[in-house]
Design a protein around this motif. Structure first.
Motif, PDB file in Angstrom:
ATOM      1  N   ALA A 198     -10.211   3.894   1.736  1.00 23.85           N
ATOM      2  CA  ALA A 198     -10.127   3.940   0.272  1.00 23.85           C
ATOM      3  C   ALA A 198     -10.655   5.280  -0.194  1.00 23.85           C
ATOM      4  O   ALA A 198     -11.721   5.725   0.242  1.00 23.85           O
ATOM      5  CB  ALA A 198     -10.936   2.806  -0.343  1.00 23.85           C
TER       6      ALA A 198
ATOM      7  N   GLY B   2     -14.046   1.597   2.370  1.00 23.09           N
ATOM      8  CA  GLY B   2     -13.217   0.659   3.120  1.00 23.09           C
ATOM      9  C   GLY B   2     -13.901   0.188   4.377  1.00 23.09           C
ATOM     10  O   GLY B   2     -15.131   0.242   4.514  1.00 23.09           O
TER      11      GLY B   2
ATOM     12  N   HIS C 226      -5.296   3.570  -1.273  1.00 19.97           N
ATOM     13  CA  HIS C 226      -5.564   2.839  -0.028  1.00 19.97           C
ATOM     14  C   HIS C 226      -4.540   3.215   1.041  1.00 19.97           C
ATOM     15  O   HIS C 226      -3.598   2.463   1.313  1.00 19.97           O
ATOM     16  CB  HIS C 226      -5.549   1.333  -0.289  1.00 19.97           C
TER      17      HIS C 226
ATOM     18  N   TRP D 106      -3.787   2.798   4.088  1.00 19.51           N
ATOM     19  CA  TRP D 106      -4.197   1.933   5.196  1.00 19.51           C
ATOM     20  C   TRP D 106      -3.408   2.219   6.469  1.00 19.51           C
ATOM     21  O   TRP D 106      -2.222   2.561   6.437  1.00 19.51           O
ATOM     22  CB  TRP D 106      -4.010   0.474   4.812  1.00 19.51           C
TER      23      TRP D 106
ATOM     24  N   THR E  47       0.800  -1.227   0.000  1.00 15.97           N
ATOM     25  CA  THR E  47       0.000   0.000   0.000  1.00 15.97           C
ATOM     26  C   THR E  47       0.829   1.271   0.000  1.00 15.97           C
ATOM     27  O   THR E  47       0.273   2.358  -0.134  1.00 15.97           O
ATOM     28  CB  THR E  47      -0.927   0.041   1.229  1.00 15.97           C
TER      29      THR E  47
END
Length: 483
Positions: A408, A375, A344, A346, A105
């Protein structure tokens, strides 16, 4: 003597996709003709790609945030190709990194100006026997479990998404809902075949080259590239279906207490959970997810003493494989809708159990539904005693929790991406101050000093292994562990 080609000529040849046959160690350029003064690329069973499409694909990942273009992409035809190319890169100090399914990511497997080694062709799956199976690093977990189920066996631990490579998840840890019973995926590896940064093919295990073995599992590719792994298997469930429960909660402390109870009592084979938005958009609703593989245990026993809302319980009975692969069909729909191509940024953290309610409540107070987008947020317990891999850094707490905001957002909204990255860093700082750690699959801006703090007493072990097995420091610079 053949005239030396200009850098422009070399780059034009690369752009046209002409086969690479040589490397100029002075200009750091790859040549498409055999030049006497250049280093000749060793003969390969596979292909060294330089076409724009291959380079562009390797310059991106699932995060769609970081873009670093390599000079070449190796699609190996054999393990010997990996040995030859890493040895070549080590000789000429060219950075190199393996790439599985490209599910990083934050540019973890990207190498600007270096060589990407695709592990996808290394996807062999051996015949299971005596409770083990040996598989290639590029094999996907979905294919591994399909193969082992034919023999009534299964790996004990899976990540939620099965379309990831074995080598990829073993390089970071591999955590899932079965971890509270069986540890992480790295805790269920019996042996590895790896290629060190010096280009040596080594078979390692706890009994043979143990230092290398423990430096590779959850070692972020810093010391060696995994080319195959021998995995522990357990008997697969014999019932035709498993029992899958979604139990709703409105109180965080109650939710965490019940999860801890299930973890300690081993009632379920799988325990996870999500934080969801309430009707006002605040993340104050919770869903405990639990799965039992045993059809004989009464539901009254499985759910005894839990304080969920009985009106909102969801029960399903998928097959074992369909349960494991439940994210697969969702991912295909996301790809069709275009959401798969979102950025993304994350956040994946590990929090001491005793601080989880306090810390997650504080972080979630600043999170909006727009931040998460399409997400989700995960929050579930692990068992510290089952997590034995030295480089998979865990909080010093018997029941740490995985907390993940899997956001996301459209990739062209760079302002939002930058804001979420800053929020990730702030959240990490809160968790680290509370004794937590980073599960390094997400997008947290990290500096070398952060990595030193992350590895703590294991930093000296990792540093020594790096010097021994990757003395020129060519492996996986995208992680930023050593600067």
């Amino acid at each position: 003597m053949t005239p030396t080609p200009s850098r422009r000529t070399l780059l034009q040849g690369l752009a046209a996709g002409t086969a690479v046959v040589a490397f100029d160690p002075f200009t750091r350029a790859w040549a498409t003709t055999r030049e006497p003064a250049f280093a000749q690329v060793p003969p390969l069973d596979g292909t060294l790609l330089t076409d724009p499409a291959s380079l562009a694909a390797a310059a991106d990942d699932y995060g769609h945030i970081v873009h670093r273009t390599p000079a070449a992409v190796l699609r190996p035809g054999s393990v010997d190709d990996v040995v030859k190319m890493i040895r070549f890169c080590n000789t000429h100090t060219v950075d190199v990194a393996p790439r599985g399914q490209g599910h990083g990511t934050f540019g973890q497997a990207q190498v600007p100006g270096g060589v990407i080694i695709e592990t996808t062709p290394l996807n062999h799956i051996g015949t299971p026997g005596h409770g083990t199976v040996t598989v290639g690093a590029g094999a996907k977990w979905s294919d591994v479990v399909r193969a082992t189920l034919e023999h009534g066996l299964t790996p004990p631990v899976f990540t939620d998404y099965l379309e990831l490579s074995v080598g990829g998840t073993l390089s970071v840890g591999g955590i899932g809902g079965q971890t509270h019973r069986h540890g992480a995926q790295v805790d269920n590896v019996l042996a590895l075949d790896v290629v060190t940064g010096a280009g040596e093919l080594v078979h390692c295990s706890p009994a043979r080259h143990a230092g290398l073995f423990h430096a590779v599992l959850a070692g972020l590719g810093q010391c060696a590239v995994i080319v195959s792994a021998t995995l522990r298997l357990v008997p697969a469930p014999t019932a035709p279906t498993v029992r899958h429960y979604l139990l709703p909660y409105t109180d965080l402390d109650t939710y965490l207490t019940d999860q801890r109870t299930l973890t300690e009592e081993r009632r379920f084979d799988y325990v996870e959970g999500q934080v969801t938005a309430d009707t006002n958009g605040a993340f104050t609703a919770y869903v405990l997810e639990a799965v039992s593989y045993d059809a004989e245990i009464p539901e009254s026993v499985l759910l005894a003493g839990l304080s969920y809302d009985p009106a909102g319980v969801q029960r399903t009975t998928p097959t074992y494989f369909d349960f494991l692969n439940r994210v697969g069909p969702v991912a295909e729909e996301l790809k069709k809708s275009g959401i798969w191509a979102y950025a993304h940024p994350w956040l994946n953290l590990l929090i001491p159990g005793e601080r989880t309610a306090e810390v997650t409540r504080e972080i979630l107070a600043g999170v909006t539904a727009a931040d998460v987008g399409p997400g989700l947020i995960l929050l579930y317990p692990l068992d510290r005693a089952r997590l034995r891999t030295p480089l998979l850094r865990m909080p010093d707490d018997p029941v740490p929790y995985l907390f993940a905001i899997l956001a996301a957002t459209p990739p062209d909204d760079t302002a939002t991406v930058d804001r979420l990255l800053a929020a990730n860093r702030a959240a990490y700082d809160k968790v680290a101050a509370a004794g937590g750690t980073n599960y390094p699959v997400g997008s947290i801006p990290f500096r070398p000093q952060d990595w030193r703090a992350h590895y703590g007493e294991r930093w000296a072990q990792l540093t020594a292994a790096k010097k021994t097995y990757d003395p020129k420091g060519v492996l996986v610079p995208g992680q930023g562990v050593f600067g």
